[in-house]
Design a protein around this motif. Structure first.
Motif, PDB file in Angstrom:
ATOM      1  N   UNK A 221      11.164   1.621 -13.752  1.00 51.86           N
ATOM      2  CA  UNK A 221      12.645   1.010 -13.705  1.00 51.86           C
ATOM      3  C   UNK A 221      13.009   0.060 -12.673  1.00 51.86           C
ATOM      4  N   UNK A 222      12.290  -0.089 -11.847  1.00 50.16           N
ATOM      5  CA  UNK A 222      12.198  -1.470 -10.848  1.00 50.16           C
ATOM      6  C   UNK A 222      12.884  -2.472 -11.553  1.00 50.16           C
ATOM      7  N   UNK A 223      11.339  -2.715 -11.977  1.00 49.55           N
ATOM      8  CA  UNK A 223      10.945  -4.395 -12.180  1.00 49.55           C
ATOM      9  C   UNK A 223      12.291  -4.505 -13.664  1.00 49.55           C
ATOM     10  N   UNK A 224      12.795  -3.567 -14.033  1.00 50.32           N
ATOM     11  CA  UNK A 224      13.737  -3.724 -15.233  1.00 50.32           C
ATOM     12  C   UNK A 224      14.857  -4.093 -14.823  1.00 50.32           C
ATOM     13  N   UNK A 225      15.362  -4.080 -13.082  1.00 58.20           N
ATOM     14  CA  UNK A 225      16.635  -3.479 -12.772  1.00 58.20           C
ATOM     15  C   UNK A 225      16.942  -5.242 -11.612  1.00 58.20           C
ATOM     16  N   UNK A 226      15.329  -5.579 -11.808  1.00 62.06           N
ATOM     17  CA  UNK A 226      15.747  -6.964 -11.093  1.00 62.06           C
ATOM     18  C   UNK A 226      14.644  -6.973 -10.106  1.00 62.06           C
ATOM     19  N   UNK A 227      13.422  -6.480  -9.384  1.00 65.11           N
ATOM     20  CA  UNK A 227      13.054  -6.261  -8.224  1.00 65.11           C
ATOM     21  C   UNK A 227      11.933  -7.236  -8.863  1.00 65.11           C
ATOM     22  N   UNK A 228      11.163  -8.277  -7.443  1.00 72.14           N
ATOM     23  CA  UNK A 228      10.590  -8.281  -8.647  1.00 72.14           C
ATOM     24  C   UNK A 228       8.603  -8.797  -8.269  1.00 72.14           C
ATOM     25  N   UNK A 229       8.708  -8.288  -6.909  1.00 72.45           N
ATOM     26  CA  UNK A 229       7.085  -7.758  -6.922  1.00 72.45           C
ATOM     27  C   UNK A 229       7.159  -6.618  -7.024  1.00 72.45           C
ATOM     28  N   UNK A 230       6.524  -5.439  -7.731  1.00 73.54           N
ATOM     29  CA  UNK A 230       6.980  -3.826  -7.540  1.00 73.54           C
ATOM     30  C   UNK A 230       5.613  -3.623  -8.020  1.00 73.54           C
ATOM     31  N   UNK A 231       4.248  -2.820  -6.884  1.00 74.28           N
ATOM     32  CA  UNK A 231       3.649  -2.639  -7.419  1.00 74.28           C
ATOM     33  C   UNK A 231       3.197  -1.076  -6.889  1.00 74.28           C
ATOM     34  N   UNK A 232       1.696  -0.822  -7.845  1.00 74.54           N
ATOM     35  CA  UNK A 232       1.634   1.157  -7.444  1.00 74.54           C
ATOM     36  C   UNK A 232       0.260   1.505  -7.111  1.00 74.54           C
ATOM     37  N   UNK A 233       0.522   1.942  -5.776  1.00 78.43           N
ATOM     38  CA  UNK A 233      -0.263   1.891  -5.515  1.00 78.43           C
ATOM     39  C   UNK A 233      -1.207   3.138  -6.373  1.00 78.43           C
ATOM     40  N   UNK A 234      -2.852   2.335  -6.091  1.00 81.62           N
ATOM     41  CA  UNK A 234      -3.702   2.496  -7.251  1.00 81.62           C
ATOM     42  C   UNK A 234      -4.605   4.821  -6.855  1.00 81.62           C
ATOM     43  N   UNK A 235      -4.550   5.714  -7.587  1.00 80.26           N
ATOM     44  CA  UNK A 235      -4.959   6.536  -6.935  1.00 80.26           C
ATOM     45  C   UNK A 235      -4.682   7.070  -6.319  1.00 80.26           C
ATOM     46  N   UNK A 236      -2.908   6.793  -5.370  1.00 79.87           N
ATOM     47  CA  UNK A 236      -1.889   7.444  -5.330  1.00 79.87           C
ATOM     48  C   UNK A 236      -2.233   7.841  -3.972  1.00 79.87           C
ATOM     49  N   UNK A 237      -1.478   9.352  -3.457  1.00 79.12           N
ATOM     50  CA  UNK A 237      -1.949   9.684  -1.784  1.00 79.12           C
ATOM     51  C   UNK A 237      -3.143  10.185  -1.928  1.00 79.12           C
ATOM     52  N   UNK A 238      -3.453  10.995  -2.954  1.00 85.53           N
ATOM     53  CA  UNK A 238      -4.802  11.416  -3.106  1.00 85.53           C
ATOM     54  C   UNK A 238      -5.807   9.918  -2.326  1.00 85.53           C
ATOM     55  N   UNK A 239      -5.815   9.042  -3.961  1.00 84.34           N
ATOM     56  CA  UNK A 239      -6.588   8.019  -2.816  1.00 84.34           C
ATOM     57  C   UNK A 239      -6.600   7.483  -2.292  1.00 84.34           C
ATOM     58  N   UNK A 240      -4.819   7.184  -1.464  1.00 85.67           N
ATOM     59  CA  UNK A 240      -5.022   6.478   0.625  1.00 85.67           C
ATOM     60  C   UNK A 240      -5.797   8.036   0.828  1.00 85.67           C
ATOM     61  N   UNK A 241      -5.600   9.096   1.012  1.00 86.65           N
ATOM     62  CA  UNK A 241      -6.131   9.622   1.941  1.00 86.65           C
ATOM     63  C   UNK A 241      -7.443  10.038   1.820  1.00 86.65           C
ATOM     64  N   UNK A 242      -8.019  10.088   0.035  1.00 86.00           N
ATOM     65  CA  UNK A 242      -9.647  10.006   0.505  1.00 86.00           C
ATOM     66  C   UNK A 242     -10.163   9.100   0.902  1.00 86.00           C
ATOM     67  N   UNK A 243      -9.372   7.877   1.363  1.00 88.87           N
ATOM     68  CA  UNK A 243     -10.046   6.420   2.040  1.00 88.87           C
ATOM     69  C   UNK A 243      -9.401   6.341   3.586  1.00 88.87           C
ATOM     70  N   UNK A 244      -9.395   7.906   3.749  1.00 89.55           N
ATOM     71  CA  UNK A 244      -9.181   8.144   5.517  1.00 89.55           C
ATOM     72  C   UNK A 244      -7.959   6.853   5.958  1.00 89.55           C
ATOM     73  N   UNK A 245      -7.026   6.783   5.024  1.00 96.41           N
ATOM     74  CA  UNK A 245      -5.810   6.045   5.084  1.00 96.41           C
ATOM     75  C   UNK A 245      -4.952   6.932   6.171  1.00 96.41           C
TER      76      UNK A 245
END
Length: 169
Positions: free
Chosen positions: A115-139
């Motif tokens: 939806x953000x890309x469709x609204x004209x946001x130029x650089x949109x990235x999805x966090x791979x694995x979400x908050x679960x992966x972030x936590x699993x990586x000790x971030x």
């Protein structure tokens, strides 16, 4: 039994026990990656946690529900919701500055990212694995400005993928 064989047996037991645990963790990782592969569109850009060295370079958007965000979130994240998402929630954002969207595993955030890309946001990235992966990586994740280890995993079935942290449902 000879005294010299005791260290050998101890080493063998440690080796076998570590081998017995390792395939489970590896299988879970492979299964999680396979799950994510089915959830993500191949043409929508993702960033893995280890690719992100400085969150302040992004406009970080949490696309989970308010109850999930209240448990924990990425540092500096703005809650925008999923079911209640509106472009009004992001009206003040800079469309030229990179945006990082995330949710529990990345499915809801990808939809908001589109939806953000469709609204004209130029650089949109999805966090791979979400908050679960972030936590699993000790971030680090935060609650009211302080680091926490609690992760709202959306449901018990999604919670099986969290290896590090305290599951909250």
């Amino acid at each position: 039994m000879k005294a010299t064989s005791t260290p050998f047996l101890l080493a063998l037991i440690l080796f076998v026990s570590s081998w017995a645990i390792s395939p489970i963790a590896t299988a879970q990782s492979v299964a999680y990656k396979a799950l994510l592969f089915t959830l993500y569109d191949s043409d929508f850009p993702v960033l893995k946690p280890d690719q992100i060295t400085d969150l302040s370079k992004f406009q970080v958007l949490d696309t989970r529900e308010k109850e999930e965000f209240a448990v924990s979130h990425l540092k500096g994240a703005n809650w925008v919701g999923y079911d209640t998402f509106s472009m009004n929630n992001v009206a003040a954002l800079d469309k030229n500055k990179p945006v990082l969207v995330y949710c529990t595993v990345g499915a809801r955030s990808q939809e908001i990212g589109k939806k953000l890309k469709e609204a004209g946001f130029k650089q949109v990235f999805n966090l791979y694995g979400g908050l679960i992966e972030w936590a699993n990586e000790d971030k680090p994740i935060f609650h009211e400005g302080y680091r926490t280890y609690q992760v709202h995993t959306y449901s018990k079935s999604w919670g099986i993928w969290l290896n590090k942290g305290e599951k909250v449902y």
